[in-house]
Design a protein around this motif. Structure first.
Motif, PDB file in Angstrom:
ATOM      1  N   MET A  34       0.832  -1.204   0.000  1.00  0.00           N
ATOM      2  CA  MET A  34       0.000   0.000   0.000  1.00  0.00           C
ATOM      3  C   MET A  34       0.864   1.251   0.000  1.00  0.00           C
ATOM      4  O   MET A  34       0.596   2.220  -0.732  1.00  0.00           O
ATOM      5  CB  MET A  34      -0.936  -0.012   1.219  1.00  0.00           C
ATOM      6  CG  MET A  34      -2.074  -1.025   1.131  1.00  0.00           C
ATOM      7  SD  MET A  34      -2.863  -1.330   2.745  1.00  0.00           S
ATOM      8  CE  MET A  34      -3.383   0.323   3.210  1.00  0.00           C
ATOM      9  N   LEU A  35       1.897   1.258   0.821  1.00  0.00           N
ATOM     10  CA  LEU A  35       2.789   2.417   0.872  1.00  0.00           C
ATOM     11  C   LEU A  35       3.546   2.580  -0.443  1.00  0.00           C
ATOM     12  O   LEU A  35       3.724   3.702  -0.939  1.00  0.00           O
ATOM     13  CB  LEU A  35       3.778   2.259   2.038  1.00  0.00           C
ATOM     14  CG  LEU A  35       3.167   2.323   3.445  1.00  0.00           C
ATOM     15  CD1 LEU A  35       4.214   1.973   4.496  1.00  0.00           C
ATOM     16  CD2 LEU A  35       2.581   3.706   3.716  1.00  0.00           C
ATOM     17  N   HIS A  36       3.950   1.464  -1.033  1.00  0.00           N
ATOM     18  CA  HIS A  36       4.675   1.523  -2.314  1.00  0.00           C
ATOM     19  C   HIS A  36       3.766   2.063  -3.414  1.00  0.00           C
ATOM     20  O   HIS A  36       4.191   2.900  -4.229  1.00  0.00           O
ATOM     21  CB  HIS A  36       5.189   0.125  -2.676  1.00  0.00           C
ATOM     22  CG  HIS A  36       6.157   0.131  -3.809  1.00  0.00           C
ATOM     23  ND1 HIS A  36       5.777  -0.102  -5.126  1.00  0.00           N
ATOM     24  CD2 HIS A  36       7.504   0.337  -3.838  1.00  0.00           C
ATOM     25  CE1 HIS A  36       6.838  -0.035  -5.902  1.00  0.00           C
ATOM     26  NE2 HIS A  36       7.901   0.231  -5.152  1.00  0.00           N
ATOM     27  N   ARG A  37       2.508   1.600  -3.432  1.00  0.00           N
ATOM     28  CA  ARG A  37       1.561   2.104  -4.444  1.00  0.00           C
ATOM     29  C   ARG A  37       1.274   3.587  -4.265  1.00  0.00           C
ATOM     30  O   ARG A  37       0.949   4.294  -5.229  1.00  0.00           O
ATOM     31  CB  ARG A  37       0.255   1.306  -4.382  1.00  0.00           C
ATOM     32  CG  ARG A  37       0.364  -0.116  -4.912  1.00  0.00           C
ATOM     33  CD  ARG A  37      -1.012  -0.720  -5.141  1.00  0.00           C
ATOM     34  NE  ARG A  37      -1.755  -0.857  -3.913  1.00  0.00           N
ATOM     35  CZ  ARG A  37      -1.767  -1.952  -3.155  1.00  0.00           C
ATOM     36  NH1 ARG A  37      -1.023  -3.002  -3.499  1.00  0.00           N
ATOM     37  NH2 ARG A  37      -2.493  -2.009  -2.057  1.00  0.00           N
ATOM     38  N   ALA A  38       1.403   4.082  -3.025  1.00  0.00           N
ATOM     39  CA  ALA A  38       1.167   5.504  -2.756  1.00  0.00           C
ATOM     40  C   ALA A  38       2.372   6.359  -3.127  1.00  0.00           C
ATOM     41  O   ALA A  38       2.352   7.577  -2.935  1.00  0.00           O
ATOM     42  CB  ALA A  38       0.830   5.697  -1.282  1.00  0.00           C
ATOM     43  N   GLY A  39       3.413   5.727  -3.660  1.00  0.00           N
ATOM     44  CA  GLY A  39       4.597   6.469  -4.095  1.00  0.00           C
ATOM     45  C   GLY A  39       5.664   6.611  -3.035  1.00  0.00           C
ATOM     46  O   GLY A  39       6.642   7.344  -3.232  1.00  0.00           O
ATOM     47  N   CYS A  40       5.537   5.933  -1.922  1.00  0.00           N
ATOM     48  CA  CYS A  40       6.531   6.021  -0.843  1.00  0.00           C
ATOM     49  C   CYS A  40       7.745   5.165  -1.191  1.00  0.00           C
ATOM     50  O   CYS A  40       7.604   3.989  -1.536  1.00  0.00           O
ATOM     51  CB  CYS A  40       5.927   5.554   0.480  1.00  0.00           C
ATOM     52  SG  CYS A  40       4.455   6.477   0.981  1.00  0.00           S
ATOM     53  N   ARG A  41       8.921   5.754  -1.077  1.00  0.00           N
ATOM     54  CA  ARG A  41      10.149   5.032  -1.382  1.00  0.00           C
ATOM     55  C   ARG A  41      11.147   5.039  -0.222  1.00  0.00           C
ATOM     56  O   ARG A  41      12.121   4.309  -0.233  1.00  0.00           O
ATOM     57  CB  ARG A  41      10.822   5.636  -2.629  1.00  0.00           C
ATOM     58  CG  ARG A  41       9.964   5.515  -3.896  1.00  0.00           C
ATOM     59  CD  ARG A  41       9.746   4.048  -4.257  1.00  0.00           C
ATOM     60  NE  ARG A  41       8.958   3.900  -5.485  1.00  0.00           N
ATOM     61  CZ  ARG A  41       7.639   3.738  -5.514  1.00  0.00           C
ATOM     62  NH1 ARG A  41       6.949   3.726  -4.368  1.00  0.00           N
ATOM     63  NH2 ARG A  41       6.995   3.599  -6.654  1.00  0.00           N
ATOM     64  N   GLN A  42      10.909   5.873   0.762  1.00  0.00           N
ATOM     65  CA  GLN A  42      11.734   5.901   1.976  1.00  0.00           C
ATOM     66  C   GLN A  42      10.870   5.343   3.119  1.00  0.00           C
ATOM     67  O   GLN A  42      10.150   6.070   3.786  1.00  0.00           O
ATOM     68  CB  GLN A  42      12.191   7.332   2.297  1.00  0.00           C
ATOM     69  CG  GLN A  42      13.012   7.999   1.204  1.00  0.00           C
ATOM     70  CD  GLN A  42      14.364   7.329   1.026  1.00  0.00           C
ATOM     71  OE1 GLN A  42      14.953   6.803   1.968  1.00  0.00           O
ATOM     72  NE2 GLN A  42      14.872   7.346  -0.207  1.00  0.00           N
ATOM     73  N   LEU A  43      10.944   4.035   3.316  1.00  0.00           N
ATOM     74  CA  LEU A  43      10.040   3.380   4.263  1.00  0.00           C
ATOM     75  C   LEU A  43      10.646   3.289   5.660  1.00  0.00           C
ATOM     76  O   LEU A  43      11.866   3.241   5.830  1.00  0.00           O
ATOM     77  CB  LEU A  43       9.683   1.980   3.774  1.00  0.00           C
ATOM     78  CG  LEU A  43       8.976   1.881   2.420  1.00  0.00           C
ATOM     79  CD1 LEU A  43       8.595   0.432   2.134  1.00  0.00           C
ATOM     80  CD2 LEU A  43       7.748   2.776   2.372  1.00  0.00           C
ATOM     81  N   ALA A  44       9.762   3.245   6.641  1.00  0.00           N
ATOM     82  CA  ALA A  44      10.178   3.070   8.036  1.00  0.00           C
ATOM     83  C   ALA A  44       9.188   2.155   8.736  1.00  0.00           C
ATOM     84  O   ALA A  44       8.008   2.081   8.373  1.00  0.00           O
ATOM     85  CB  ALA A  44      10.273   4.409   8.753  1.00  0.00           C
ATOM     86  N   LEU A  45       9.693   1.458   9.734  1.00  0.00           N
ATOM     87  CA  LEU A  45       8.877   0.575  10.562  1.00  0.00           C
ATOM     88  C   LEU A  45       9.002   1.048  12.005  1.00  0.00           C
ATOM     89  O   LEU A  45      10.099   1.135  12.547  1.00  0.00           O
ATOM     90  CB  LEU A  45       9.376  -0.871  10.445  1.00  0.00           C
ATOM     91  CG  LEU A  45       8.815  -1.888  11.438  1.00  0.00           C
ATOM     92  CD1 LEU A  45       7.329  -2.109  11.213  1.00  0.00           C
ATOM     93  CD2 LEU A  45       9.579  -3.209  11.335  1.00  0.00           C
TER      94      LEU A  45
END
Length: 338
Positions: A181-192
């Motif tokens: 979902m985050l990738h489809r929203a255009g997010c490329r700098q991910l955090a957990l």
């Protein structure tokens, strides 16, 4: 004082006294208060009238123990202050009470000696079943229950112990979907954003999210500032958002972590959600739907979990160890860009 004596006197009324007042046999009284037992309408009326006059109440515990059933279900719980755990306890207790069970809650957040003493008390009461509600209580408590012949049911934990029946939410599938979902929203700098709790469910979410990100070729920064809660989410935000490279997509292992993260992101870093970064939580606690948060999250099916627990406990003959898996559904709100 006389009123108190009267109450104490009523509390000790026996079935034999009811039988004498009603002019029936002791067995007729027993049949009147036993579901499905045969008793004539006239006898039932006399017995109920006598019981009302004397203030008689059936001793269900004593009756159950004759048949090796106490009617008691023990809930082993930790983190009672957590909104999600409180929701599970409320739902499970309400549904167990609806089928005539007496619920005994064992809070394992205290000192070990106190927990052990409380557990011995539940074993002395011969609980029909023990339900482990959260991931924090140690395996040793589960093993103690099993060794004493209790039926054990686990919620959201699959410990390597022979005997318990398990109901699990599909944490891995949900965490993987959160990454996509985050990738489809255009997010490329991910955090957990996670915690030091290391419960089976949180670990499953962590591992699955990291694995999904690796498949996408995306690195993940991890914030793990303390126990599961609002303050840990807030501190995680300070650590991750204060770095030179800020994340633009964040998965929080629980909603409480997400709420703390969001408040710091907005109030201290003046970031817009979802304009500047997207946030996804897990659990769908009531606060997640508040207008101030509108958090996109994964909903744990609490009612279905409780129904499954009740169904197992209602069975007279336990089935072999089984695992029931339930999906976590996305609750779409306003913290992820479309």
């Amino acid at each position: 004082m006389s009123t108190l004596r009267g109450k104490l006197k009523k509390s000790s009324v026996s079935a034999l006294r009811v039988a004498e007042l009603a002019g029936v046999s002791r067995s007729a009284v027993s049949r009147t208060f036993t579901d499905g037992a045969s008793v004539s309408p006239a006898t039932r009326v006399k017995v109920l009238a006598a019981a009302e006059k004397l203030g008689y109440h059936v001793n269900h515990l004593a009756r159950g123990l004759i048949h090796h059933r106490s009617g008691i279900v023990c809930l082993i719980v930790a983190e009672l202050e957590s909104p999600f755990q409180a929701n599970v306890v409320e739902t499970v207790t309400r549904k167990l009470q609806a089928i005539g069970k007496v619920v005994m809650v064992l809070n394992t957040a205290g000192q070990h000696d106190n927990v052990a003493a409380a557990l011995r008390q539940t074993l002395n009461y011969r609980a029909d079943a023990t339900v482990v509600v959260s991931g924090m209580p140690p395996v040793s408590l589960i093993e103690t229950c099993i060794e004493n012949g209790q039926r054990v049911l686990l919620i959201n934990r699959d410990d390597l112990v022979e005997g318990p029946e398990c109901v699990l939410v599909e944490n891995e599938a949900a965490a993987r979907e959160a990454c996509l979902m985050l990738h489809r929203a255009g997010c490329r700098q991910l955090a957990l954003v996670t915690s030091t709790a290391a419960t089976p469910s949180i670990l499953a979410r962590e591992c699955s999210f990291l694995a999904a990100a690796a498949e996408l070729g995306t690195g993940v920064r991890i914030g793990r500032a303390g126990p599961t809660g609002y303050a840990t989410g807030a501190e995680g935000a300070r650590q991750l958002l204060g770095a030179s490279t800020r994340p633009d997509g964040v998965f929080c292992a629980t909603d409480l972590l997400a709420l703390g993260f969001m408040d710091v992101a907005r109030q201290e870093f003046r970031l817009g959600i979802p304009e500047d970064l997207c946030v996804i939580g897990f659990d769908d606690i009531p606060q997640a739907g508040w207008l101030g948060y509108n958090l996109t999250t994964f909903r744990q099916p609490v009612d279905e979990i409780a129904d499954h627990i009740v169904g197992i406990i209602e069975r007279d003959d336990p089935e072999p160890t089984s695992i029931k898996r339930l999906p976590a559904q996305v609750a779409w709100r306003k913290t992820v860009r479309p």
